[in-house]
Design an enzyme around this catalytic site. Structure first.
Site, mmCIF file in Angstrom:
data_model
loop_
_atom_site.group_PDB
_atom_site.id
_atom_site.type_symbol
_atom_site.label_atom_id
_atom_site.label_comp_id
_atom_site.label_asym_id
_atom_site.label_seq_id
_atom_site.Cartn_x
_atom_site.Cartn_y
_atom_site.Cartn_z
ATOM 1 N N LYS A 268 0.848 -1.194 0.000
ATOM 2 C CA LYS A 268 0.000 0.000 0.000
ATOM 3 C C LYS A 268 0.882 1.241 0.000
ATOM 4 O O LYS A 268 1.999 1.200 0.522
ATOM 5 C CB LYS A 268 -0.853 0.028 1.283
ATOM 6 C CG LYS A 268 -1.978 -0.980 1.344
ATOM 7 C CD LYS A 268 -2.773 -0.807 2.646
ATOM 8 C CE LYS A 268 -3.854 -1.859 2.793
ATOM 9 N NZ LYS A 268 -4.942 -1.734 1.810
ATOM 10 N N ARG A 342 -9.891 -11.766 2.299
ATOM 11 C CA ARG A 342 -10.748 -12.819 1.737
ATOM 12 C C ARG A 342 -10.056 -14.175 1.774
ATOM 13 O O ARG A 342 -10.725 -15.204 1.826
ATOM 14 C CB ARG A 342 -11.176 -12.421 0.314
ATOM 15 C CG ARG A 342 -10.040 -12.273 -0.653
ATOM 16 C CD ARG A 342 -10.436 -11.503 -1.902
ATOM 17 N NE ARG A 342 -10.562 -10.063 -1.654
ATOM 18 C CZ ARG A 342 -10.966 -9.188 -2.559
ATOM 19 N NH1 ARG A 342 -11.301 -9.574 -3.776
ATOM 20 N NH2 ARG A 342 -11.057 -7.905 -2.251
#
Ligand code: BES
Ligand code: MN
Ligand code: ZN
Length: 489
Positions: A268, A342
Site C-alpha cells: 500500500k 478474503r
C-alpha cells in the site's frame, strides 16, 4: 475503572450526587425533574439561548438541589425521542461529567411511553460506557475520567437493574474491541491478540482453542498460512465455542483478524497504511460479542472463528501469481497480496460451514470499495439467503448500528476466473465490495450466510456521537442482538 449503575426513586432534587443531569425537550419543554429547577427556569434557559436541541448542554447553578452541580441536556422534540437518541444523550453527559465521580439523571423517564423501558435503560448504560471511553495507554498527559457511579432516577419502583447491567456488559465488550483496534500493531502480534482473547474470555462460559504453527497446516488453513508467511510474527487461528445446555439452534461468527495490513508485496502507499492496525476490527468484534453470551443468558449455540495474521512484505512473502489451497480444497491464484482478508476468511468460512450452523455471519474490514460506496458510517451487508440477511439487518437496526444491503451479482462472478487456478483473488477495478463478497461466497457450503463489510464504520475519523475518534467496536452490538434474538426455524 468501570462505572457502576444504580436505580433510585428519590426525587431528583434530593439525590446526593456530584452532578444532576436533567433533560429538556425542544422548545424548552422541561423534562422529568427539571421543574425542580424553580419557576424562572424556562426564562433563564431562553435568556441563555438554550433551545433543547439534541446534544445541547448547559451548566446551571445548583440552587435548591442536593447535587453539587446541575446540567440540562437537550433531547429535541419530545415525541421523537428514540432509544439511540437517549444512548447519545447519556454519552454526551458522561463526557460532560467526566471530572465528577458521580452523576444522576432522569433520562429514563424522558423516553416516550411506546419505547421499551428495558431497551432504554440498557441504551443509557451503553451510552455512558461508550461515550466515556478513553484510550490513554500511550498518553503521558492523559486526563482519566473520574466517573465511578451513575444513578438512574425514575418515578416508580420498577426494577430495571438487569437492563442497566446488560448495557454495562455490552458496553464493556465494545470497549474491549475498541482497545484492541486502537492498540498499535507492534503490540498486537497474532500471538498477542490471541493471548488477549484468551484473557478476555476466561471465566466467560466459553471454550477457546488457539491453533498455531503445524496445527494450522494440519487444519489445511492455506489462506491464513499464505498471508502470514511474509511476517516475522506467525499467524494464529482462534476458535471460541459457546454451547449452552439445551441450545436452540446454532450460529457461527467469523471475524477478519489482520493485525496489520501493509498490503504485502502489493504494498500500500504510506497513507493507505496509516489506519491498517484497524484491519482486525471484525475479529475483535466477534471475540467481544462472544464474551457477553453467557452473561446475557443467550440460548443459542455460537461458535466464533477468528484468523489472526499480519500481512507483510518480505523475502518469504507470498508473491502475486502464487497459488494457495484453501481449507475446502479450492485453489486461489493470488494476483494482489493486498486482497488478503478474503484469503483468511475463506479458510474460516470453510471451517464454519462444516459444522452446518443455522446461520453464519462474518465481519471484515474487507474493501476500500465499500467505503467509497457507503461512506464511513454504513457497513455493507451481503449474503446468500434473504431471510438470514434480513435477520442480520434487523439485529443491526435494534442495535442502532447502520448497515445497508449490497447485491452479490452472479454476472460478476466471472471476474474471479483464474487462468490456472479455481479462482483469483481480485476482480476488475469496479464494484470491489461485491466481487470480494462473491469470492467469500465460494467458501460457504450450503448454509445461510451474511457478510458485513465494516471497512468504514470500524473506525471513526473524528469524534462522532458515542464513538470517540479511533476504533468504534462496530458490530459487537449487532452480533449480540443477533445471538439473543435468534429463533431456529
Ligand atoms: N484492509 C483492506 C481494506 C480497507 C481499506 C479497509 C481501507 C479499510 C480502509 C483490504 O485488505 C484491502 O487492502 N483491500 C483492497 C482490495 C483490492 C486489492 C482488491 C482494497 O480495498 O483496495
Ligand atoms: Mn489488504
Ligand atoms: Zn486488509
Amino acid at each position: 475503572m468501570p462505572v457502576s449503575f444504580e436505580l433510585s426513586s428519590t426525587a431528583p432534587a434530593r439525590v446526593r450526587t456530584d452532578l444532576l443531569a436533567l433533560p429538556v425537550f425542544a422548545g424548552r419543554v422541561l423534562g422529568p425533574g427539571a421543574d425542580a429547577l424553580g419557576d424562572g427556569i424556562v426564562d433563564f434557559l431562553a435568556e441563555a439561548g438554550f433551545e433543547g436541541k439534541p446534544g445541547e448542554v448547559l451548566a446551571l447553578p445548583a440552587n435548591d438541589v442536593a447535587a453539587k452541580a446541575v446540567l440540562v441536556i437537550g433531547l429535541g422534540e419530545q415525541d421523537n425521542v428514540t432509544v439511540d437518541g437517549l444512548r447519545l444523550a447519556a454519552a454526551t453527559l458522561t463526557r460532560k461529567a467526566s471530572q465528577h465521580a458521580s452523576f444522576a439523571t432522569t433520562l429514563l423517564d424522558a423516553a416516550p411511553a411506546e419505547l421499551d423501558r428495558g431497551d432504554v435503560a440498557q441504551a443509557i448504560a451503553e451510552g455512558v460506557i461508550l461515550g466515556g471511553y478513553q484510550f490513554l495507554r500511550y498518553k503521558g498527559d492523559g486526563k482519566a475520567a473520574k466517573l465511578r457511579k451513575v444513578t438512574v432516577v425514575r418515578s416508580g419502583r420498577e426494577n430495571l437493574q438487569w437492563a442497566l447491567e446488560r448495557g454495562a456488559v455490552i458496553g464493556e465488550a465494545v470497549t474491549w474491541a475498541r482497545d484492541m483496534v486502537n492498540e498499535p500493531a507492534a503490540d498486537k502480534s497474532p500471538a498477542a491478540f490471541a493471548a488477549a482473547a484468551k484473557k478476555l474470555l476466561r471465566g466467560k462460559g466459553v471454550t477457546v482453542e488457539v491453533l498455531s504453527g503445524p496445527q494450522l497446516a494440519a487444519a489445511k488453513l492455506g489462506g491464513l498460512i499464505g498471508v502470514g508467511q511474509g511476517s516475522d510474527q506467525p499467524p494464529r487461528f482462534v476458535k471460541v465455542t459457546y454451547s449452552p445446555r439445551g441450545a436452540k439452534g446454532s450460529l457461527a461468527f467469523v471475524g477478519k483478524g489482520v493485525v496489520f495490513d501493509s498490503g504485502g508485496l502489493s504494498l500500500k502507499p504510506p497513507g493507505g497504511m496509516e489506519t491498517m492496525k484497524t484491519d482486525m476490527a471484525g475479529g475483535a468484534a466477534v471475540l467481544a460479542a462472544m464474551s457477553t453470551l453467557a452473561d446475557l443468558g443467550v440460548e443459542t449455540k455460537v461458535v466464533g472463528y477468528v484468523p489472526m495474521v499480519e500481512n507483510m512484505p518480505s523475502g518469504k512473502a507470498i508473491r502475486p501469481g502464487d497459488v494457495l489451497t484453501i481449507r475446502n480444497g479450492k485453489t486461489v491464484e493470488v494476483l494482489n497480496t493486498d486482497a488478503e482478508g478474503r484469503l483468511i476468511l475463506a479458510d474460516a468460512l470453510s471451517m464454519a460451514s462444516e459444522a452446518k450452523p443455522d446461520g453464519i455471519v462474518d465481519l471484515a474490514t474487507l474493501t476500500g470499495a465499500c467505503l467509497v460506496a457507503l461512506g464511513d458510517k454504513y457497513a455493507g451487508l451481503m449474503g446468500n439467503d434473504d431471510d438470514w440477511r434480513g435477520q442480520v439487518a434487523d439485529a443491526a437496526e435494534r442495535a442502532s448500528e447502520k448497515v445497508w444491503a449490497l447485491p452479490l451479482p452472479t454476472e460478476y462472478r466471472k471476474q474471479l476466473e483464474s487462468e490456472i487456478a479455481d479462482l483469483k483473488n481480485i476482480g476488475t477495478s469496479y464494484g470491489g465490495a461485491l466481487t470480494a463478497g462473491l469470492f467469500l461466497q465460494e467458501f460457504v457450503a450450503d448454509v445461510p450466510w451474511a457478510h458485513l463489510d465494516i471497512a468504514g464504520p470500524a473506525r471513526a475519523g473524528s469524534d462522532d456521537g458515542y464513538n470517540p475518534r479511533g476504533g468504534t467496536g462496530f458490530g459487537v452490538r449487532t452480533l449480540v442482538e443477533l445471538a439473543e434474538g435468534f429463533q431456529a426455524s
